[in-house]
Design a protein around this motif. Structure first.
Motif, PDB file in Angstrom:
ATOM      1  N   LEU A 162       0.854  -1.398  -0.007  1.00  0.00           N
ATOM      2  CA  LEU A 162       0.015  -0.042   0.072  1.00  0.00           C
ATOM      3  C   LEU A 162       0.861   1.158  -0.010  1.00  0.00           C
ATOM      4  CD1 LEU A 162      -2.789  -0.921   2.590  1.00  0.00           C
ATOM      5  CD2 LEU A 162      -2.755  -1.170   0.160  1.00  0.00           C
ATOM      6  N   ARG A 163       1.764   1.158   1.032  1.00  0.00           N
ATOM      7  CA  ARG A 163       2.863   2.376   0.730  1.00  0.00           C
ATOM      8  C   ARG A 163       3.421   2.649  -0.178  1.00  0.00           C
ATOM      9  NH1 ARG A 163       5.795   5.141   4.911  1.00  0.00           N
ATOM     10  NH2 ARG A 163       7.065   6.894   3.931  1.00  0.00           N
ATOM     11  N   ALA A 164       4.145   1.400  -0.861  1.00  0.00           N
ATOM     12  CA  ALA A 164       5.068   1.711  -1.826  1.00  0.00           C
ATOM     13  C   ALA A 164       4.331   2.500  -3.254  1.00  0.00           C
ATOM     14  CB  ALA A 164       5.696   0.368  -2.278  1.00  0.00           C
ATOM     15  N   ARG A 165       3.015   1.994  -3.246  1.00  0.00           N
ATOM     16  CA  ARG A 165       2.278   2.471  -4.685  1.00  0.00           C
ATOM     17  C   ARG A 165       2.254   4.026  -4.690  1.00  0.00           C
ATOM     18  NH1 ARG A 165      -2.681  -0.980  -5.838  1.00  0.00           N
ATOM     19  NH2 ARG A 165      -2.586   0.317  -7.565  1.00  0.00           N
ATOM     20  N   SER A 166       2.406   4.681  -3.699  1.00  0.00           N
ATOM     21  CA  SER A 166       2.344   6.042  -3.714  1.00  0.00           C
ATOM     22  C   SER A 166       3.793   6.745  -3.633  1.00  0.00           C
ATOM     23  CB  SER A 166       1.645   6.575  -2.340  1.00  0.00           C
ATOM     24  OG  SER A 166       0.187   6.399  -2.434  1.00  0.00           O
ATOM     25  N   PHE A 167       4.638   5.748  -3.927  1.00  0.00           N
ATOM     26  CA  PHE A 167       6.079   6.262  -3.851  1.00  0.00           C
ATOM     27  C   PHE A 167       6.490   6.901  -5.198  1.00  0.00           C
ATOM     28  CE2 PHE A 167      10.760   5.964  -3.974  1.00  0.00           C
ATOM     29  CZ  PHE A 167      11.101   6.427  -2.817  1.00  0.00           C
TER      30      PHE A 167
END
Length: 271
Positions: A162-167
């Motif tokens: 979830l977090r990485a996709r907004s990186f």
């Protein structure tokens, strides 16, 4: 194969982390929305040929946890009858995070052959620290519990996704690496992600996508070894469209078949 898809997610997320300050464990979600659904075909490499071995699905919805708004992500993998003759796989993975993508809870139930295990991670935050309650239900039914505290942002195999996709990967040089701690029901472990450059990938929906290639490595016997290589769309969604797994008995692959409910326009399709 079971570990593969999780590592995948794991991988996919590691990239988003790159910081240790607790204030930075929260991040604005720019890549997905409630109602997103992704489906995959699973393949084993059998005598140099990839043979279909099952399916996987991944979904995200907005819900309530402990009286607060949260995201719930769910991953399910199932081997088919032909693959069951060699290895039965029935896995369900679920996580909750805040709307700021801060991990709250993780659970993985895994059936491998006749063995069934459950991993859980409970997160809380005090004094700039990440507090973890780790739980493993072993295949014989006995339970182990551990308490861990870290000064870093800690993730599991789904919340990291979830977090990485907004990186923002813009400007990453080939070979760039990011380290981060990952929690399971047994322990905290060291892992890293390595950026391997751009690529074009055709998947099982018949389309080709411009992708970013990422490699997930785990620390084993004092050395980092590649466990998963994944390909995410080079657009604002960062959708994992293909995932290659390097297993002890060979290689496996998850290939996208369908996507719906995307937050942003999918601009990475190759005409």
């Amino acid at each position: 194969m079971k570990k593969s898809l999780y590592f995948t997610l794991l991988v996919f997320c590691i990239l988003s982390i790159g910081t240790t300050a607790m204030a930075q464990c929260k991040q604005k979600n720019t890549a997905f929305k409630s109602g997103e659904f992704l489906s995959y075909n699973l393949y084993y490499n059998w005598k140099m040929v990839y043979v279909k071995a099952g399916t996987a699905s991944y979904s995200t919805v907005q819900t309530i946890r402990s009286g607060k708004q949260a995201y719930r992500a769910s991953l399910t993998t199932t081997s088919n009858k032909k693959a069951d003759e060699m290895f039965v796989m029935r896995d369900t993975v679920q996580c909750y995070s805040s709307l700021d993508l801060e991990p709250l809870y993780y659970r993985k139930g895994s059936r491998e052959g006749s063995r069934y295990t459950v991993d859980e991670v409970f997160y809380s935050y005090t004094g700039g620290k990440t507090n973890l309650r780790l739980h493993r239900q072993h295949h014989k039914g006995d339970h182990t519990w551990q308490n861990k505290t870290s000064g870093e942002c800690v993730y599991d195999m789904l919340t990291v996704l979830l977090r990485a996709r907004s990186f923002n990967f813009q400007g990453w040089p080939v070979g760039k690496e990011i380290n981060l701690p990952i929690a399971t029901g047994k322990a905290l472990s060291k892992a890293k992600v390595r950026y391997k450059g751009a690529s074009t990938i055709k998947v099982d929906n018949g389309k080709k996508y411009k992708c970013l290639t990422l490699s997930y490595l785990e620390l084993k016997d004092g050395k980092y070894k590649e466990v998963v290589r994944f390909y995410v769309t080079d657009d604002a969604n960062h959708i994992p469209v293909r995932i290659d797994f390097f297993l002890r008995f060979g290689t496996a692959r998850a290939v996208l078949t369908n996507m719906k409910g995307m937050k942003n326009e999918v601009t990475s399709i190759v005409p």
